[in-house]
Structures are given as structure tokens and as C-alpha cells.
Design an enzyme around this catalytic site. Structure first.
Site, PDB file in Angstrom:
ATOM      1  N   SER A   1       1.684   6.231   1.288  1.00  0.00           N
ATOM      2  CA  SER A   1       0.377   6.873   1.426  1.00  0.00           C
ATOM      3  C   SER A   1      -0.676   5.899   0.919  1.00  0.00           C
ATOM      4  CB  SER A   1       0.330   8.174   0.612  1.00  0.00           C
ATOM      5  OG  SER A   1       0.338   7.889  -0.764  1.00  0.00           O
ATOM      6  N   ALA A   2      -1.903   6.099   1.337  1.00  0.00           N
ATOM      7  CA  ALA A   2      -2.975   5.167   0.972  1.00  0.00           C
ATOM      8  C   ALA A   2      -3.157   5.064  -0.539  1.00  0.00           C
ATOM      9  CB  ALA A   2      -4.288   5.599   1.629  1.00  0.00           C
ATOM     10  N   CYS A   3      -2.962   6.173  -1.236  1.00  0.00           N
ATOM     11  CA  CYS A   3      -3.206   6.146  -2.680  1.00  0.00           C
ATOM     12  C   CYS A   3      -2.096   5.457  -3.448  1.00  0.00           C
ATOM     13  CB  CYS A   3      -3.438   7.557  -3.210  1.00  0.00           C
ATOM     14  SG  CYS A   3      -2.113   8.702  -2.844  1.00  0.00           S
ATOM     15  N   SER A   4      -1.002   5.111  -2.778  1.00  0.00           N
ATOM     16  CA  SER A   4       0.075   4.443  -3.507  1.00  0.00           C
ATOM     17  C   SER A   4       0.559   3.184  -2.801  1.00  0.00           C
ATOM     18  CB  SER A   4       1.263   5.398  -3.683  1.00  0.00           C
ATOM     19  OG  SER A   4       1.871   5.645  -2.438  1.00  0.00           O
TER      20      SER A   4
ATOM     21  N   SER B   1       0.982  11.953  -3.866  1.00  0.00           N
ATOM     22  CA  SER B   1       0.560  12.758  -2.712  1.00  0.00           C
ATOM     23  C   SER B   1       1.760  13.210  -1.906  1.00  0.00           C
ATOM     24  CB  SER B   1      -0.379  11.958  -1.807  1.00  0.00           C
ATOM     25  OG  SER B   1      -1.537  11.605  -2.504  1.00  0.00           O
TER      26      SER B   1
END
Length: 169
Positions: A111-114, A123
């Protein structure tokens, strides 16, 4: 005193003393005006572009849902119009992007946040994925510049990747 002074913010550049000594130089009025014009132009057809990207995402989801081994993780109630997250069991999340890259298709792992983290994505875990499933998940993003043909090529390449990469492993 200003909040900047109480927080002891130190200027990065020094010079003319604008903004109480925290910023030097004159505002770049031409770039500011250019940004305003670009923002206005982009906002003018925002709804149309969102609808178009949504149609691309839906086309991809429909085609990918025919593969029983693929799990679409993107929550239906709250999702971006242009992003799909998939779990591809038995294929590490770094492997499929490399395979697709060789075909000129760019997707991301996790995911973009990781994406830059070695840890599991909070997420993806919040969607109910197990750590092993998060390790086999990829993120696909569409833009207004993608086409239906791009989606079809993506689905075909993922199909080929599933066949080749699982067999290799």
C-alpha cells in the site's frame, strides 16, 4: 510573540527578512499565477476525470474478479476512484511488479503508506488481511491518461504473470 518564534523555527535561507525573518526572497508571482491557472484548469473537469478513472478501475476489477486466486482488497464503501489493491497468493508483492515492468506496466507493492517500509502495511491489515496476505499484495493506480486498452493489457499481463510466476516458484 508569533508561533514561529515560540517554536524556535530557524530559517533555512537568510536574506531580506520577509515573514518576520523566517523567509528570504520575493514570492515567485509568475509561478504562483501559473499554479493557480493550472489548478483552475484541472478543477474544471475534475468530476469527469474521476468518473473516467472510476470506469477504468471498475473494468479492471470486473476482469480480475474472474481469477479465483486473486482477492480484491479495496473496500467498496470508501475507496479512491483510481486505486485497486490485490492479493496475489503465492507471489511475493515485489515479484509481480518486476514481471509487469518488463512488459512496460508499472504497479506498486503493498500500500502507498507502507511502500518504503519493511513492516506490514497497517492499512492492509486493517482490511482484514493476514501478514502473509499483505506480503503478497500489490497496488494498481490509474490516471486520466490510461485507456481501456491499458486495462486489458494489464489484466492479460497479470494473467500471464500468475501462470508463469506461480509455476516458477
Amino acid at each position: 510573540p508569533s508561533i514561529l518564534k515560540t517554536k524556535k523555527i530557524v530559517p533555512v535561507t537568510h536574506g531580506g527578512g520577509q515573514e518576520s525573518g523566517y523567509r528570504s526572497g520575493t514570492e515567485n508571482v509568475i509561478n504562483i499565477a501559473g499554479f493557480a491557472a493550472a489548478a483552475k484548469e484541472q478543477y474544471a473537469d475534475l468530476r469527469g476525470r474521476i468518473a473516467y478513472m472510476t470506469s477504468l478501475r471498475q473494468r479492471a476489477e470486473e476482469a480480475l474478479s474472474r481469477f479465483p486466486e486473486i482477492r480484491i482488497n479495496t473496500p467498496k464503501e470508501r475507496r479512491a476512484p483510481h486505486i485497486i489493491n490485490l492479493t496475489l497468493p503465492k507471489i511475493k508483492s515485489e515479484t509481480m511488479p518486476h514481471f509487469l515492468s518488463s512488459k512496460g506496466i508499472c504497479i506498486s507493492s503493498g500500500s502507498a503508506c507502507s511502500s518504503k517500509s519493511a513492516h506490514h502495511s497497517p492499512s492492509l491489515l486493517s482490511f482484514g488481511l493476514l501478514p502473509g496476505e499483505a506480503d503478497t499484495s500489490v497496488r494498481i493506480s490509474f490516471s486520466e491518461y490510461n485507456t481501456n486498452e491499458d486495462v486489458d493489457a494489464l489484466v492479460e499481463a497479470i494473467s500471464e504473470g500468475l501462470e508463469r510466476l506461480v509455476r516458477i516458484k
